[in-house]
Design a protein around this motif. Structure first.
Motif, PDB file in Angstrom:
ATOM      1  N   GLU A  81      10.519 -26.240  -7.048  1.00 33.04           N
ATOM      2  CA  GLU A  81       9.266 -26.636  -7.677  1.00 33.04           C
ATOM      3  C   GLU A  81       8.489 -27.633  -6.829  1.00 33.04           C
ATOM      4  N   GLY A  82       7.168 -27.475  -6.854  1.00 31.02           N
ATOM      5  CA  GLY A  82       6.297 -28.465  -6.252  1.00 31.02           C
ATOM      6  C   GLY A  82       6.056 -28.275  -4.767  1.00 31.02           C
ATOM      7  N   THR A  83       5.641 -29.361  -4.121  1.00 29.46           N
ATOM      8  CA  THR A  83       5.252 -29.359  -2.712  1.00 29.46           C
ATOM      9  C   THR A  83       6.150 -30.307  -1.922  1.00 29.46           C
TER      10      THR A  83
END
Length: 427
Positions: free
Chosen positions: A256-258
């Motif tokens: 998940e995410g960056t």
């Protein structure tokens, strides 16, 4: 007791192995290797004087009572000792090879796995017939994971490393135009690198592959477990969110995410994806992975950003081949800013394709606007091109010094033999 078992007992008493008397420490076990221009059997007195606990030799005339261990061949003994040590472990051994990016990938995976586990890995680029056994022999009893980088410039080399490293998992970063002379062309590169997957297939191991590369799907066929990463259609997917100057990766699946890295260039996307795939496969928590990747700062002339005054230098001078040169030049061309200077050293070990590959690179360079282009040494000296040419990195650096560049971006890249990192002293 066999000779290798006796040697292993000696190693367990003195578990620090050294092959260079200049680096030898008190209590080291010295292996007297031979090379084209040296014979370390003759250095036994120096090794003992420096504090070596014992010396492994293969020439009886250099024996010292109670201080030397005579074997038929020292290099073979080193590799056999590594195999004996490897057999003591029941942990994952991940082998990494490929034409480009294997050292960066290895460093990223080490950072990720070390966030949770006691992990041992190849130091620097000790990835050859001496470095691989030395890496194995540095693994201690508390190891939970081991990462072994395998370099190669001819066929059957990776296969030989697998015989004593016995990897349980493997990762081929890519198969590009590298060491064409030794491998005999691009198909030879795939065959040579593919020896890692041949081992995993026979041993019932697991492979991590970049799903974007069709040839890796074919090469990994028949391996019991294949974990995929890529920009789409993979177990773990992510794309470039930003790459000017540092790469940020936005994940869509499996994570998940960056992740905001300190690596320069979108060409590092597969390396980051690989590290995430390996980390998640081995149950490293997502936040630990993110922290490890965002905290990793390259310092080995690979995708390294160096600022000197008002100038910014992308230093990627550890090695170069046609594939990595193309990616680096195209990435630099896309970067923001108008003042851009290319400083490129020649590519080595390309065999009959060398002049063609250097000409193709010059043609690619000509497709983009640059403030200046400096081409250094090797076969850049033998082809026609409209750019500035220099015999050595020092000569190119002296010319750069005289120009007094300010507020300029530089890409410095070349094969190890050209020593392009020397240019930094002049900018």
């Amino acid at each position: 007791m066999s000779q290798i078992e006796a040697l292993y007992e000696l190693y367990r008493r003195y578990p620090s192995v050294q092959t260079d008397t200049r680096k030898l420490k008190e209590g080291d076990l010295f292996f007297a290797l031979k090379g084209p221009n040296f014979n370390a059997n003759a250095f036994v007195p120096q090794a003992l004087a420096a504090g070596a606990a014992a010396c492994v030799i293969d020439e009886a005339e250099h024996a010292v009572e109670g201080k030397t261990f005579l074997v038929p061949d020292v290099l073979q003994a080193l590799q056999d000792l590594a195999a004996q040590h490897r057999r003591q472990f029941r942990i994952p051994f991940l082998a990494i090879t490929g034409s480009n990016g294997k050292t960066t990938t290895k460093e990223l995976i080490h950072a990720v796995l070390s966030a949770r586990y006691r992990t041992y890995t190849t130091e620097g680029n000790l990835n050859n017939h001496i470095g691989v056994p030395l890496t194995i022999l540095k693994i201690r009893d508390d190891a939970e994971y081991a990462i072994i980088e395998m370099g190669a410039n001819h066929q059957q080399e990776i296969a030989s490393y697998c015989r004593y490293a016995q990897p349980t998992h493997g990762l081929i970063t890519n198969c590009g135009k590298a060491h064409l002379e030794g491998f005999g062309g691009e198909e030879g590169v795939r065959k040579g690198k593919g020896e890692l997957f041949d081992h995993l297939r026979a041993a019932g191991g697991s492979a991590f592959i970049m799903a974007d590369y069709d040839y890796l799907h074919e090469m990994s066929r028949g391996i019991p477990e294949v974990i995929t990463y890529g920009s789409s259609n993979a177990d773990y997917t992510g794309t470039v969110a930003q790459a000017d100057p540092f790469l940020s990766v936005a994940f869509e699946k499996g994570f998940e995410g960056t992740v905001r890295t300190q690596l320069v260039g979108s060409y590092n996307l597969p390396n980051v994806l690989a590290a995430v795939a390996v980390g998640r496969h081995f149950a490293v928590p997502e936040e630990a992975i993110r922290t490890a990747l965002e905290g990793y700062a390259p310092s080995n002339s690979r995708s390294q950003l160096v600022e000197k005054g008002s100038n910014r230098i992308i230093l990627d001078a550890y090695n170069a081949n046609p594939s990595s040169m193309k990616l680096a030049v195209e990435n630099f061309a896309r970067a923001s800013g108008s003042g851009k200077v290319l400083v490129l050293g020649a590519m080595a070990e390309l065999g009959p394709e060398s002049l063609h590959e250097h000409s193709s690179l010059a043609a690619l360079i000509g497709q983009h606007p640059w403030t200046e282009v400096l081409l250094v040494g090797g076969d850049f000296q033998k082809i026609d091109h409209p750019f500035r040419r220099f015999a050595t990195a020092g000569e190119a650096g002296e010319w750069l010094r005289q120009q007094g560049y300010r507020n300029t971006s530089f890409l410095v890249k070349g094969s190890r033999s050209t020593g392009m990192e020397k240019v930094l002293d002049y900018i």
